[in-house]
Scaffold this motif. Structure first.
Motif, mmCIF file in Angstrom:
data_model
loop_
_atom_site.group_PDB
_atom_site.id
_atom_site.type_symbol
_atom_site.label_atom_id
_atom_site.label_comp_id
_atom_site.label_asym_id
_atom_site.label_seq_id
_atom_site.Cartn_x
_atom_site.Cartn_y
_atom_site.Cartn_z
ATOM 1 N N ARG A 69 -1.782 6.375 21.272
ATOM 2 C CA ARG A 69 -2.597 7.352 20.521
ATOM 3 C C ARG A 69 -2.015 7.609 19.140
ATOM 4 N N LYS A 70 -0.716 7.470 19.001
ATOM 5 C CA LYS A 70 -0.091 7.701 17.693
ATOM 6 C C LYS A 70 -0.586 6.708 16.654
ATOM 7 N N LEU A 71 -1.018 5.539 17.098
ATOM 8 C CA LEU A 71 -1.480 4.509 16.172
ATOM 9 C C LEU A 71 -2.755 4.921 15.436
ATOM 10 N N ILE A 72 -3.532 5.841 16.039
ATOM 11 C CA ILE A 72 -4.797 6.266 15.409
ATOM 12 C C ILE A 72 -4.708 7.695 14.874
ATOM 13 N N ASN A 73 -3.483 8.223 14.783
ATOM 14 C CA ASN A 73 -3.332 9.600 14.267
ATOM 15 C C ASN A 73 -3.859 9.745 12.847
ATOM 16 N N ASP A 74 -3.677 8.693 12.044
ATOM 17 C CA ASP A 74 -4.148 8.775 10.658
ATOM 18 C C ASP A 74 -5.666 8.944 10.598
ATOM 19 N N VAL A 75 -6.367 8.346 11.569
ATOM 20 C CA VAL A 75 -7.829 8.459 11.596
ATOM 21 C C VAL A 75 -8.258 9.775 12.236
ATOM 22 N N THR A 76 -7.732 10.039 13.448
ATOM 23 C CA THR A 76 -8.140 11.255 14.159
ATOM 24 C C THR A 76 -7.654 12.513 13.440
ATOM 25 N N GLY A 77 -6.548 12.411 12.706
ATOM 26 C CA GLY A 77 -6.014 13.588 12.002
ATOM 27 C C GLY A 77 -6.972 14.106 10.954
ATOM 28 N N GLN A 106 -10.144 13.363 10.633
ATOM 29 C CA GLN A 106 -11.416 13.723 11.270
ATOM 30 C C GLN A 106 -11.345 15.112 11.904
ATOM 31 N N LEU A 107 -10.194 15.386 12.547
ATOM 32 C CA LEU A 107 -10.001 16.717 13.122
ATOM 33 C C LEU A 107 -9.978 17.783 12.040
ATOM 34 N N GLY A 108 -9.385 17.458 10.891
ATOM 35 C CA GLY A 108 -9.355 18.420 9.788
ATOM 36 C C GLY A 108 -10.746 18.778 9.297
ATOM 37 N N ILE A 109 -11.593 17.757 9.124
ATOM 38 C CA ILE A 109 -12.967 18.006 8.669
ATOM 39 C C ILE A 109 -13.753 18.766 9.733
ATOM 40 N N LEU A 110 -13.623 18.306 10.996
ATOM 41 C CA LEU A 110 -14.347 18.966 12.087
ATOM 42 C C LEU A 110 -13.884 20.408 12.257
ATOM 43 N N GLY A 111 -12.564 20.616 12.237
ATOM 44 C CA GLY A 111 -12.031 21.968 12.403
ATOM 45 C C GLY A 111 -12.456 22.902 11.288
ATOM 46 N N THR A 112 -12.460 22.390 10.053
ATOM 47 C CA THR A 112 -12.867 23.224 8.914
ATOM 48 C C THR A 112 -14.348 23.604 9.017
ATOM 49 N N THR A 113 -15.188 22.612 9.344
ATOM 50 C CA THR A 113 -16.625 22.867 9.469
ATOM 51 C C THR A 113 -16.899 23.870 10.586
ATOM 52 N N TYR A 114 -16.271 23.643 11.730
ATOM 53 C CA TYR A 114 -16.501 24.546 12.862
ATOM 54 C C TYR A 114 -15.931 25.930 12.579
ATOM 55 N N LEU A 144 -24.693 24.937 19.566
ATOM 56 C CA LEU A 144 -23.856 24.554 18.431
ATOM 57 C C LEU A 144 -22.438 25.100 18.569
ATOM 58 N N LEU A 145 -22.322 26.377 18.930
ATOM 59 C CA LEU A 145 -21.011 27.002 19.052
ATOM 60 C C LEU A 145 -20.185 26.373 20.176
ATOM 61 N N LEU A 146 -20.797 26.167 21.325
ATOM 62 C CA LEU A 146 -20.060 25.626 22.469
ATOM 63 C C LEU A 146 -19.730 24.147 22.276
ATOM 64 N N ALA A 147 -20.697 23.379 21.771
ATOM 65 C CA ALA A 147 -20.442 21.958 21.541
ATOM 66 C C ALA A 147 -19.393 21.766 20.448
ATOM 67 N N GLY A 148 -19.487 22.578 19.400
ATOM 68 C CA GLY A 148 -18.500 22.484 18.326
ATOM 69 C C GLY A 148 -17.108 22.858 18.798
ATOM 70 N N GLY A 149 -17.018 23.896 19.637
ATOM 71 C CA GLY A 149 -15.720 24.292 20.179
ATOM 72 C C GLY A 149 -15.124 23.203 21.055
ATOM 73 N N GLY A 150 -15.982 22.601 21.911
ATOM 74 C CA GLY A 150 -15.499 21.531 22.773
ATOM 75 C C GLY A 150 -15.043 20.324 21.987
ATOM 76 N N ALA A 151 -15.804 19.970 20.946
ATOM 77 C CA ALA A 151 -15.439 18.815 20.136
ATOM 78 C C ALA A 151 -14.143 19.052 19.362
ATOM 79 N N THR A 152 -13.966 20.261 18.850
ATOM 80 C CA THR A 152 -12.758 20.569 18.085
ATOM 81 C C THR A 152 -11.520 20.553 18.971
ATOM 82 N N LEU A 187 -6.640 14.553 21.490
ATOM 83 C CA LEU A 187 -6.501 13.118 21.270
ATOM 84 C C LEU A 187 -5.274 12.756 20.438
ATOM 85 N N LEU A 188 -4.759 13.692 19.673
ATOM 86 C CA LEU A 188 -3.621 13.399 18.810
ATOM 87 C C LEU A 188 -2.414 12.972 19.642
ATOM 88 N N GLY A 189 -1.671 11.992 19.130
ATOM 89 C CA GLY A 189 -0.449 11.559 19.794
ATOM 90 C C GLY A 189 0.758 12.269 19.201
#
Length: 255
Positions: free
Chosen positions: A34-42, A44-52, A183-191, A197-199
């Motif tokens: 999972r650490k190999l994709i941290n640069d991608v998921t990191g 993406q999580l920042g954008i998703l977390g900020t939006t949510y 929207l609230l529940l799906a966004g919370g679950g996705a965030t 997923l982060l390693g």
């Protein structure tokens, strides 16, 4: 709506589920992979977390404003009721006492019948019946030329009382649309899921990060759910304004 205990249990349950997700991922998808994709998921999580986070903050602000509006409206309704009895003090003794008695009955009906019904997600018309009696009594006074000035004032304040009552009933019926809850529940679950997923080589640090994020999201969602229904649940509008108005009317009658 939920009590404090039930809301707390839901928050704890959400935190346990998030920890279980990390445990399952650690077994099914090793941390080094999972650490190999941290640069991608990191990022993406920042954008998703900020939006949510923006959506969550906006929703919390909106339901808080609506909750405060319900509190203010209840206080203004009680104030209008008190004004009715005080304006009626200029009427002849019989009509004055009749309005005072109806005012006390209205406050008692709101506190002991309507408010408990609203807390059970039900509507009660006990106060509306008394309000109709006030209008009938006012109509009987309109032929009295000597009370014309008081009748005009009573018409205005009774209209305000009716308006505030109608607004309170509307605030009881209004609910957040289902699409917003999705929207609230799906966004919370996705965030929260993205954070799992982060390693991270430090497992305990990762657990703490996921738990902290889950706690904030879950507590905010329960707060939104509670504030969205201002007359129900553990945090609700109190009938204290009507209790105070009832006390003042009793004191006025004793003078």
């Amino acid at each position: 709506m939920l009590s404090y205990v039930q809301s707390s249990l839901l928050v704890v349950l959400a935190m346990l589920v998030s920890v279980a997700m990390v445990l399952v991922l650690n077994r099914a998808w090793p941390i080094p992979n999972r650490k190999l994709i941290n640069d991608v998921t990191g990022w993406q999580l920042g954008i998703l977390g900020t939006t949510y986070g923006v959506i969550l903050g906006f929703m919390l602000y909106t339901v808080w404003i609506d909750f405060r509006a319900a509190e203010v409206n209840a206080a203004q309704e009680a104030s209008s009721l008190l004004t009715v009895t005080r304006v009626a003090s200029a009427l002849p003794a019989a009509e004055r006492e009749a309005f005072r008695a109806l005012g006390l009955k209205y406050a008692d009906a709101v506190v002991h019948q309507e408010w408990p019904a609203m807390q059970r997600q039900q509507e009660s018309r006990a106060g509306e019946v008394i309000e109709v009696d006030m209008w009938k009594l006012l109509a009987a006074l309109k032929d009295d030329a000597g009370a014309a000035n008081s009748v005009d004032h009573l018409t205005r304040v009774l209209s305000e009382l009716s308006e505030r009552r109608s607004l309170r009933e509307e605030q009881l019926r209004v609910r957040l649309p289902v699409v917003l809850w999705i929207l609230l529940l799906a966004g919370g679950g996705a965030t929260v899921g993205s954070s799992c997923l982060l390693g991270n080589d430090n497992k305990w640090l990762h657990y703490c990060q996921v738990l902290a994020l889950t706690f904030v999201v879950a507590v905010t969602l329960t707060a939104i759910a509670d504030l969205a229904r201002p007359f129900e649940g553990s945090v609700s509008v109190s009938p204290i304004a009507f209790e105070r108005a009832q006390t003042i009317m009793q004191l006025d009658a004793a003078r």
